[in-house]
Design an enzyme around this catalytic site. Structure first.
Site, PDB file in Angstrom:
ATOM      1  N   CYS A  97     -95.539  69.659 106.214  1.00  0.00           N
ATOM      2  CA  CYS A  97     -96.029  68.271 106.254  1.00  0.00           C
ATOM      3  C   CYS A  97     -95.624  67.492 104.999  1.00  0.00           C
ATOM      4  O   CYS A  97     -94.684  66.693 105.037  1.00  0.00           O
ATOM      5  CB  CYS A  97     -97.550  68.219 106.407  1.00  0.00           C
ATOM      6  SG  CYS A  97     -98.146  68.832 107.986  1.00  0.00           S
ATOM      7  N   ARG A  98     -96.356  67.723 103.892  1.00  0.00           N
ATOM      8  CA  ARG A  98     -96.166  66.876 102.712  1.00  0.00           C
ATOM      9  C   ARG A  98     -94.797  67.047 102.064  1.00  0.00           C
ATOM     10  O   ARG A  98     -94.051  66.074 101.886  1.00  0.00           O
ATOM     11  CB  ARG A  98     -97.276  67.153 101.676  1.00  0.00           C
ATOM     12  CG  ARG A  98     -98.636  66.675 102.119  1.00  0.00           C
ATOM     13  CD  ARG A  98     -99.740  67.250 101.249  1.00  0.00           C
ATOM     14  NE  ARG A  98     -99.888  68.683 101.457  1.00  0.00           N
ATOM     15  CZ  ARG A  98    -100.738  69.468 100.798  1.00  0.00           C
ATOM     16  NH1 ARG A  98    -101.512  68.936  99.886  1.00  0.00           N
ATOM     17  NH2 ARG A  98    -100.817  70.760 101.065  1.00  0.00           N
ATOM     18  N   SER A  99     -94.467  68.288 101.661  1.00  0.00           N
ATOM     19  CA  SER A  99     -93.221  68.445 100.892  1.00  0.00           C
ATOM     20  C   SER A  99     -91.963  68.117 101.709  1.00  0.00           C
ATOM     21  O   SER A  99     -91.020  67.559 101.130  1.00  0.00           O
ATOM     22  CB  SER A  99     -93.131  69.818 100.210  1.00  0.00           C
ATOM     23  OG  SER A  99     -93.148  70.870 101.122  1.00  0.00           O
ATOM     24  N   ASN A 139     -95.244  73.780 103.698  1.00  0.00           N
ATOM     25  CA  ASN A 139     -93.861  73.286 103.725  1.00  0.00           C
ATOM     26  C   ASN A 139     -93.485  72.758 105.110  1.00  0.00           C
ATOM     27  O   ASN A 139     -92.362  72.854 105.549  1.00  0.00           O
ATOM     28  CB  ASN A 139     -92.858  74.369 103.281  1.00  0.00           C
ATOM     29  CG  ASN A 139     -91.453  73.868 102.981  1.00  0.00           C
ATOM     30  OD1 ASN A 139     -90.475  74.582 103.166  1.00  0.00           O
ATOM     31  ND2 ASN A 139     -91.333  72.639 102.536  1.00  0.00           N
ATOM     32  N   ASP A 150    -103.983  66.957 101.782  1.00  0.00           N
ATOM     33  CA  ASP A 150    -103.361  67.715 102.873  1.00  0.00           C
ATOM     34  C   ASP A 150    -103.676  67.046 104.216  1.00  0.00           C
ATOM     35  O   ASP A 150    -104.845  66.947 104.591  1.00  0.00           O
ATOM     36  CB  ASP A 150    -103.930  69.138 102.849  1.00  0.00           C
ATOM     37  CG  ASP A 150    -103.210  70.056 103.821  1.00  0.00           C
ATOM     38  OD1 ASP A 150    -102.447  69.545 104.672  1.00  0.00           O
ATOM     39  OD2 ASP A 150    -103.407  71.274 103.721  1.00  0.00           O
ATOM     40  N   CYS A 188     -95.575  72.246  98.577  1.00  0.00           N
ATOM     41  CA  CYS A 188     -96.923  72.096  99.133  1.00  0.00           C
ATOM     42  C   CYS A 188     -97.350  73.467  99.658  1.00  0.00           C
ATOM     43  O   CYS A 188     -96.792  74.498  99.242  1.00  0.00           O
ATOM     44  CB  CYS A 188     -96.978  70.998 100.192  1.00  0.00           C
ATOM     45  SG  CYS A 188     -95.993  71.293 101.668  1.00  0.00           S
TER      46      CYS A 188
HETATM   47  P1  4NP Z   1     -98.549  71.066 104.113  1.00  0.00           P
HETATM   48  O1  4NP Z   1     -99.711  71.157 105.217  1.00  0.00           O
HETATM   49  O2  4NP Z   1     -98.984  71.965 102.973  1.00  0.00           O
HETATM   50  O3  4NP Z   1     -98.550  69.632 103.734  1.00  0.00           O
HETATM   51  O4  4NP Z   1     -97.292  71.545 104.794  1.00  0.00           O
HETATM   52  C1  4NP Z   1    -100.180  72.369 105.728  1.00  0.00           C
HETATM   53  C2  4NP Z   1     -99.484  72.976 106.747  1.00  0.00           C
HETATM   54  C3  4NP Z   1     -99.934  74.181 107.269  1.00  0.00           C
HETATM   55  C4  4NP Z   1    -101.085  74.743 106.756  1.00  0.00           C
HETATM   56  C5  4NP Z   1    -101.763  74.148 105.725  1.00  0.00           C
HETATM   57  C6  4NP Z   1    -101.304  72.944 105.202  1.00  0.00           C
HETATM   58  N1  4NP Z   1    -101.569  75.955 107.299  1.00  0.00           N
HETATM   59  O5  4NP Z   1    -102.608  76.425 106.827  1.00  0.00           O
HETATM   60  O6  4NP Z   1    -100.932  76.504 108.195  1.00  0.00           O
END
Ligand code: 4NP
Length: 153
Positions: A12-14, A10, A123, A7
Protein backbone atom coordinates in the site's frame (compact mmCIF):
# COMPACT_ATOMS: atom_id res chain seq x y z
CA UNK A 1 20.17 9.91 -5.28
CA UNK A 2 18.96 6.38 -4.59
CA UNK A 3 15.85 6.24 -2.40
CA UNK A 4 14.10 3.32 -0.71
CA UNK A 5 10.65 3.53 0.89
CA UNK A 6 9.76 1.02 3.59
CA UNK A 7 6.37 0.09 5.06
CA UNK A 8 4.99 -3.12 6.56
CA UNK A 9 3.35 -5.03 3.72
CA UNK A 10 5.00 -3.28 0.74
CA UNK A 11 1.61 -3.35 -0.96
CA UNK A 12 0.00 0.00 0.00
CA UNK A 13 2.06 2.93 1.31
CA UNK A 14 5.60 2.30 0.09
CA UNK A 15 4.60 1.24 -3.46
CA UNK A 16 2.60 4.47 -3.83
CA UNK A 17 5.54 6.58 -2.56
CA UNK A 18 7.84 4.60 -4.87
CA UNK A 19 5.56 5.33 -7.86
CA UNK A 20 5.25 9.02 -7.00
CA UNK A 21 9.01 9.62 -6.67
CA UNK A 22 9.87 7.43 -9.68
CA UNK A 23 7.57 9.60 -11.81
CA UNK A 24 9.09 12.83 -10.46
CA UNK A 25 12.64 11.56 -11.10
CA UNK A 26 11.72 10.54 -14.66
CA UNK A 27 9.88 13.76 -15.47
CA UNK A 28 12.70 15.95 -14.12
CA UNK A 29 15.62 13.90 -15.39
CA UNK A 30 16.88 13.27 -11.84
CA UNK A 31 19.53 10.54 -11.68
CA UNK A 32 18.97 7.74 -9.20
CA UNK A 33 16.98 4.66 -8.43
CA UNK A 34 13.78 4.41 -6.43
CA UNK A 35 12.47 1.24 -4.81
CA UNK A 36 10.28 0.02 -1.95
CA UNK A 37 10.30 -2.88 0.49
CA UNK A 38 8.51 -4.22 3.56
CA UNK A 39 8.81 -6.52 6.55
CA UNK A 40 5.66 -8.68 6.24
CA UNK A 41 6.34 -11.92 4.36
CA UNK A 42 2.66 -12.62 3.70
CA UNK A 43 2.54 -10.52 0.51
CA UNK A 44 5.95 -11.32 -1.03
CA UNK A 45 5.83 -11.13 -4.85
CA UNK A 46 2.26 -9.77 -4.79
CA UNK A 47 1.35 -6.69 -6.82
CA UNK A 48 0.21 -3.65 -4.83
CA UNK A 49 -3.21 -3.68 -3.18
CA UNK A 50 -6.02 -2.86 -5.65
CA UNK A 51 -6.86 0.30 -3.68
CA UNK A 52 -3.26 1.54 -3.96
CA UNK A 53 -3.20 0.75 -7.70
CA UNK A 54 -6.50 2.58 -8.23
CA UNK A 55 -5.45 5.60 -6.14
CA UNK A 56 -2.11 5.94 -7.95
CA UNK A 57 -3.83 5.50 -11.32
CA UNK A 58 -6.24 8.33 -10.50
CA UNK A 59 -3.12 10.51 -10.18
CA UNK A 60 -1.60 9.29 -13.46
CA UNK A 61 0.83 6.85 -11.85
CA UNK A 62 1.06 3.20 -12.86
CA UNK A 63 2.36 0.95 -10.05
CA UNK A 64 1.06 -2.37 -11.39
CA UNK A 65 4.59 -3.59 -12.18
CA UNK A 66 5.66 -3.49 -8.51
CA UNK A 67 6.06 -6.81 -6.67
CA UNK A 68 6.33 -6.85 -2.87
CA UNK A 69 9.70 -7.75 -1.42
CA UNK A 70 11.30 -7.90 2.00
CA UNK A 71 13.78 -5.33 3.24
CA UNK A 72 17.35 -6.65 3.12
CA UNK A 73 20.48 -5.50 4.94
CA UNK A 74 22.02 -5.02 1.46
CA UNK A 75 19.56 -2.15 0.99
CA UNK A 76 21.85 -0.07 3.21
CA UNK A 77 24.52 -0.41 0.49
CA UNK A 78 22.17 0.22 -2.44
CA UNK A 79 20.37 3.32 -1.15
CA UNK A 80 21.41 6.78 0.06
CA UNK A 81 18.14 7.48 1.86
CA UNK A 82 15.69 5.03 3.46
CA UNK A 83 12.31 6.54 4.35
CA UNK A 84 10.02 4.65 6.71
CA UNK A 85 6.30 5.17 7.23
CA UNK A 86 5.91 4.59 10.96
CA UNK A 87 7.58 3.66 14.22
CA UNK A 88 7.35 -0.09 13.62
CA UNK A 89 9.11 0.23 10.27
CA UNK A 90 11.70 2.46 11.91
CA UNK A 91 12.42 -0.12 14.63
CA UNK A 92 12.60 -2.89 12.02
CA UNK A 93 15.04 -1.06 9.73
CA UNK A 94 17.20 0.19 12.61
CA UNK A 95 17.46 -3.34 13.97
CA UNK A 96 19.37 -4.30 10.81
CA UNK A 97 21.61 -1.21 10.69
CA UNK A 98 25.24 -2.36 10.96
CA UNK A 99 26.81 0.97 11.91
CA UNK A 100 26.21 4.70 12.30
CA UNK A 101 26.47 5.24 8.54
CA UNK A 102 23.54 2.86 7.98
CA UNK A 103 21.50 4.51 10.74
CA UNK A 104 22.10 7.99 9.30
CA UNK A 105 20.35 6.95 6.06
CA UNK A 106 17.06 6.18 7.84
CA UNK A 107 14.31 8.69 8.54
CA UNK A 108 10.54 8.97 8.80
CA UNK A 109 9.09 10.13 5.48
CA UNK A 110 6.92 12.68 7.29
CA UNK A 111 10.03 14.28 8.81
CA UNK A 112 10.55 15.76 5.33
CA UNK A 113 7.44 17.88 5.99
CA UNK A 114 7.57 18.09 9.81
CA UNK A 115 11.22 17.76 10.83
CA UNK A 116 11.97 15.85 14.00
CA UNK A 117 8.35 14.96 14.87
CA UNK A 118 8.51 11.33 13.70
CA UNK A 119 4.89 11.46 12.53
CA UNK A 120 3.53 8.31 10.86
CA UNK A 121 2.03 7.84 7.43
CA UNK A 122 -1.03 5.98 8.75
CA UNK A 123 -1.57 2.41 7.57
CA UNK A 124 -4.53 2.44 5.15
CA UNK A 125 -4.75 -1.37 4.83
CA UNK A 126 -7.67 -1.91 7.22
CA UNK A 127 -9.51 1.24 6.11
CA UNK A 128 -11.49 2.17 3.01
CA UNK A 129 -10.05 3.48 -0.26
CA UNK A 130 -10.41 7.08 0.97
CA UNK A 131 -7.55 6.36 3.39
CA UNK A 132 -5.30 5.50 0.43
CA UNK A 133 -6.11 8.86 -1.12
CA UNK A 134 -5.29 10.65 2.16
CA UNK A 135 -1.92 8.98 2.54
CA UNK A 136 -1.19 9.43 -1.19
CA UNK A 137 -1.53 13.21 -0.79
CA UNK A 138 0.74 13.27 2.28
CA UNK A 139 3.38 11.21 0.50
CA UNK A 140 3.06 13.29 -2.68
CA UNK A 141 3.97 16.45 -0.73
CA UNK A 142 6.96 14.73 0.86
CA UNK A 143 8.14 13.28 -2.47
CA UNK A 144 7.87 16.67 -4.12
CA UNK A 145 10.24 17.99 -1.45
CA UNK A 146 12.66 15.04 -1.91
CA UNK A 147 12.73 15.60 -5.69
CA UNK A 148 13.32 19.32 -5.16
CA UNK A 149 16.22 18.63 -2.78
CA UNK A 150 17.69 16.15 -5.27
CA UNK A 151 17.54 18.82 -7.99
CA UNK A 152 19.21 21.62 -6.03
CA UNK A 153 22.03 19.44 -4.67
P1 4NP B 1 1.35 -1.32 3.89
O1 4NP B 1 -0.06 -1.88 4.41
O2 4NP B 1 2.33 -1.55 5.03
O3 4NP B 1 1.09 0.12 3.66
O4 4NP B 1 1.69 -2.12 2.66
C1 4NP B 1 -0.23 -3.17 4.92
C2 4NP B 1 -0.39 -4.22 4.04
C3 4NP B 1 -0.56 -5.51 4.53
C4 4NP B 1 -0.56 -5.71 5.90
C5 4NP B 1 -0.38 -4.66 6.77
C6 4NP B 1 -0.21 -3.38 6.27
N1 4NP B 1 -0.76 -7.01 6.41
O5 4NP B 1 -0.78 -7.15 7.64
O6 4NP B 1 -0.89 -7.95 5.63
Amino acid sequence: MNVLFVCLGNICRSPMAHGILRKLFTERGIQGSVDSAGFESYHINDPPDDRAIETAEAHGIDIRDKRARLFSVKDFDRFDRIYVMDGNNHNDVMYFARNEKDKAKVDYLMNILHPGRNLPVPDPYYRDIGACEEVFKLMEQACERIAHQATVK
